[in-house]
Design a protein around this motif. Structure first.
Motif, PDB file in Angstrom:
ATOM      1  N   SER A  19       0.824  -1.201   0.000  1.00  0.00           N
ATOM      2  CA  SER A  19       0.000   0.000   0.000  1.00  0.00           C
ATOM      3  C   SER A  19       0.861   1.254   0.000  1.00  0.00           C
ATOM      4  CB  SER A  19      -0.927  -0.011   1.225  1.00  0.00           C
ATOM      5  OG  SER A  19      -1.632   1.207   1.331  1.00  0.00           O
ATOM      6  N   SER A  20       1.915   1.247   0.814  1.00  0.00           N
ATOM      7  CA  SER A  20       2.810   2.401   0.897  1.00  0.00           C
ATOM      8  C   SER A  20       3.611   2.572  -0.385  1.00  0.00           C
ATOM      9  CB  SER A  20       3.753   2.231   2.088  1.00  0.00           C
ATOM     10  OG  SER A  20       4.694   3.279   2.156  1.00  0.00           O
ATOM     11  N   ALA A  21       4.125   1.463  -0.936  1.00  0.00           N
ATOM     12  CA  ALA A  21       4.969   1.530  -2.130  1.00  0.00           C
ATOM     13  C   ALA A  21       4.183   2.005  -3.345  1.00  0.00           C
ATOM     14  CB  ALA A  21       5.592   0.165  -2.405  1.00  0.00           C
ATOM     15  N   LEU A  22       2.924   1.604  -3.434  1.00  0.00           N
ATOM     16  CA  LEU A  22       2.089   1.950  -4.580  1.00  0.00           C
ATOM     17  C   LEU A  22       1.269   3.223  -4.361  1.00  0.00           C
ATOM     18  CD1 LEU A  22       0.761  -1.644  -5.404  1.00  0.00           C
ATOM     19  CD2 LEU A  22       2.544  -0.374  -6.620  1.00  0.00           C
ATOM     20  N   SER A  23       1.324   3.754  -3.128  1.00  0.00           N
ATOM     21  CA  SER A  23       0.512   4.929  -2.768  1.00  0.00           C
ATOM     22  C   SER A  23      -0.965   4.678  -3.029  1.00  0.00           C
ATOM     23  CB  SER A  23       0.992   6.167  -3.558  1.00  0.00           C
ATOM     24  OG  SER A  23       2.330   6.483  -3.241  1.00  0.00           O
ATOM     25  N   ILE A  24      -1.416   3.476  -2.641  1.00  0.00           N
ATOM     26  CA  ILE A  24      -2.802   3.059  -2.817  1.00  0.00           C
ATOM     27  C   ILE A  24      -3.357   2.688  -1.444  1.00  0.00           C
ATOM     28  CG2 ILE A  24      -4.310   1.305  -3.855  1.00  0.00           C
ATOM     29  CD1 ILE A  24      -2.326   1.041  -6.110  1.00  0.00           C
ATOM     30  N   PRO A  25      -4.600   3.036  -1.149  1.00  0.00           N
ATOM     31  CA  PRO A  25      -5.198   2.676   0.150  1.00  0.00           C
ATOM     32  C   PRO A  25      -5.135   1.169   0.395  1.00  0.00           C
ATOM     33  CG  PRO A  25      -6.574   4.268  -0.966  1.00  0.00           C
ATOM     34  CD  PRO A  25      -5.520   3.857  -1.945  1.00  0.00           C
ATOM     35  N   LEU A  26      -5.001   0.805   1.655  1.00  0.00           N
ATOM     36  CA  LEU A  26      -4.861  -0.597   2.033  1.00  0.00           C
ATOM     37  C   LEU A  26      -6.011  -1.443   1.501  1.00  0.00           C
ATOM     38  CD1 LEU A  26      -3.147  -2.601   3.734  1.00  0.00           C
ATOM     39  CD2 LEU A  26      -4.677  -2.097   5.642  1.00  0.00           C
ATOM     40  N   ARG A  27      -7.231  -0.940   1.619  1.00  0.00           N
ATOM     41  CA  ARG A  27      -8.396  -1.706   1.169  1.00  0.00           C
ATOM     42  C   ARG A  27      -8.346  -1.960  -0.340  1.00  0.00           C
ATOM     43  NH1 ARG A  27     -13.156  -3.329   2.912  1.00  0.00           N
ATOM     44  NH2 ARG A  27     -12.727  -2.448   4.969  1.00  0.00           N
ATOM     45  N   GLU A  28      -7.883  -0.965  -1.114  1.00  0.00           N
ATOM     46  CA  GLU A  28      -7.817  -1.147  -2.564  1.00  0.00           C
ATOM     47  C   GLU A  28      -6.769  -2.182  -2.933  1.00  0.00           C
ATOM     48  OE1 GLU A  28      -7.025   1.464  -6.644  1.00  0.00           O
ATOM     49  OE2 GLU A  28      -7.517   2.465  -4.742  1.00  0.00           O
ATOM     50  N   VAL A  29      -5.635  -2.179  -2.236  1.00  0.00           N
ATOM     51  CA  VAL A  29      -4.623  -3.208  -2.473  1.00  0.00           C
ATOM     52  C   VAL A  29      -5.201  -4.587  -2.199  1.00  0.00           C
ATOM     53  CG1 VAL A  29      -2.399  -4.135  -1.709  1.00  0.00           C
ATOM     54  CG2 VAL A  29      -2.700  -1.675  -1.972  1.00  0.00           C
ATOM     55  N   ALA A  30      -5.950  -4.709  -1.093  1.00  0.00           N
ATOM     56  CA  ALA A  30      -6.564  -5.986  -0.739  1.00  0.00           C
ATOM     57  C   ALA A  30      -7.566  -6.422  -1.805  1.00  0.00           C
ATOM     58  CB  ALA A  30      -7.248  -5.873   0.623  1.00  0.00           C
ATOM     59  N   GLU A  31      -8.373  -5.472  -2.285  1.00  0.00           N
ATOM     60  CA  GLU A  31      -9.371  -5.805  -3.303  1.00  0.00           C
ATOM     61  C   GLU A  31      -8.712  -6.309  -4.580  1.00  0.00           C
ATOM     62  OE1 GLU A  31     -11.453  -2.142  -3.672  1.00  0.00           O
ATOM     63  OE2 GLU A  31     -12.855  -2.584  -2.019  1.00  0.00           O
TER      64      GLU A  31
END
Length: 241
Positions: free
Chosen positions: A217-229
């Motif tokens: 999530s941090s590396a991609l600058s994407i919210p944790l929930r979106e990474v999980a989805e």
């Protein structure tokens, strides 16, 4: 015409593991998780009419769950080593019986099982951790009983369940690390499912799986929930040949 049952495809398998992950990963009660596992396994195997789970905990009491109270008693370790579940646990190998009436390895246990209408069985062992081992026990009343496809499904469920139950056991001991990070209502949601996927892929505990998600999530600058989805969707998506 008799239509043979086939091995579940990628999509079906992903959906099954996703359901199992969602139902188990968010809990902190090991006994409740065992009950859920038994119900999911029974429903996932077409030939099964009942399922039990036998768990042996080093330094503590055994745990048993089943879809039928009579099967729960049948699976209980208090009956000793006389039974397929205990054989599977002791030998660390799958036990399958196509026709129980001709079985001679566990005579006393077999008489009780046949009296309950059990015709065939599969007992698939699994490891939770160094202190906890168990067996997923599927039973069939109807003939022809359980197939090769059912055996593969049982093995898959048992292996995946071992990893998930390890997370439940870990959460029961220390729930704060995961709960504080992802929120008390997300353990059974997409983040919990993603944690289960990572645990299965890497063979790691839930806190480490969560760290992997947070790093991504941090590396991609994407919210944790979106990474999980995205992760859960990629697992469920059928692969191109």
């Amino acid at each position: 015409m008799v239509v043979a049952r086939t091995v579940p495809g990628v999509v079906e398998t992903a959906a099954l593991l996703r359901e199992l992950t969602a139902r188990l990963i968010g809990g902190t009660d090991l006994d409740e998780a065992l009950g859920r596992l038994a119900r999911i396994a029974r429903d996932a195997v077409p030939g099964a009419t009942g399922c039990g789970v036998t768990l042996l905990r080093g330094g503590g009491p055994a745990a048993v769950a089943a879809t039928d109270p009579r099967l729960r008693d049948l699976d209980h370790p208090r009956h000793g080593a006389d039974g397929p579940a205990m054989t599977a646990i002791r030998r660390r190998e799958l036990v399958r019986v196509a026709e129980l009436t001709g079985e001679t390895r566990w005579r006393r246990w077999t008489r009780r099982a046949v009296g309950l209408g059990v015709n065939a069985l599969i007992a698939a062992p699994f490891d939770v951790d160094d202190q906890v081992i168990g067996s997923l026990n599927l039973y069939a009343r109807r003939r022809p009983g359980l197939t090769d496809s059912d055996q593969l499904t049982a093995m898959l469920l048992a292996e995946h369940a071992g990893l998930l139950l390890a997370a439940v056991r870990d959460r029961a001991g220390r729930t704060a690390p995961v709960d504080d990070a992802v929120g008390s209502d997300s353990g059974t949601g997409v983040i919990g499912q993603a944690i289960g996927v990572i645990m299965t892929q890497r063979g790691c505990p839930a806190p480490e799986a969560l760290r992997v998600l947070r790093t991504a999530s941090s590396a991609l600058s994407i919210p944790l929930r979106e990474v999980a989805e995205r992760l859960v969707s990629s697992v469920a998506r059928p692969r191109r040949s």
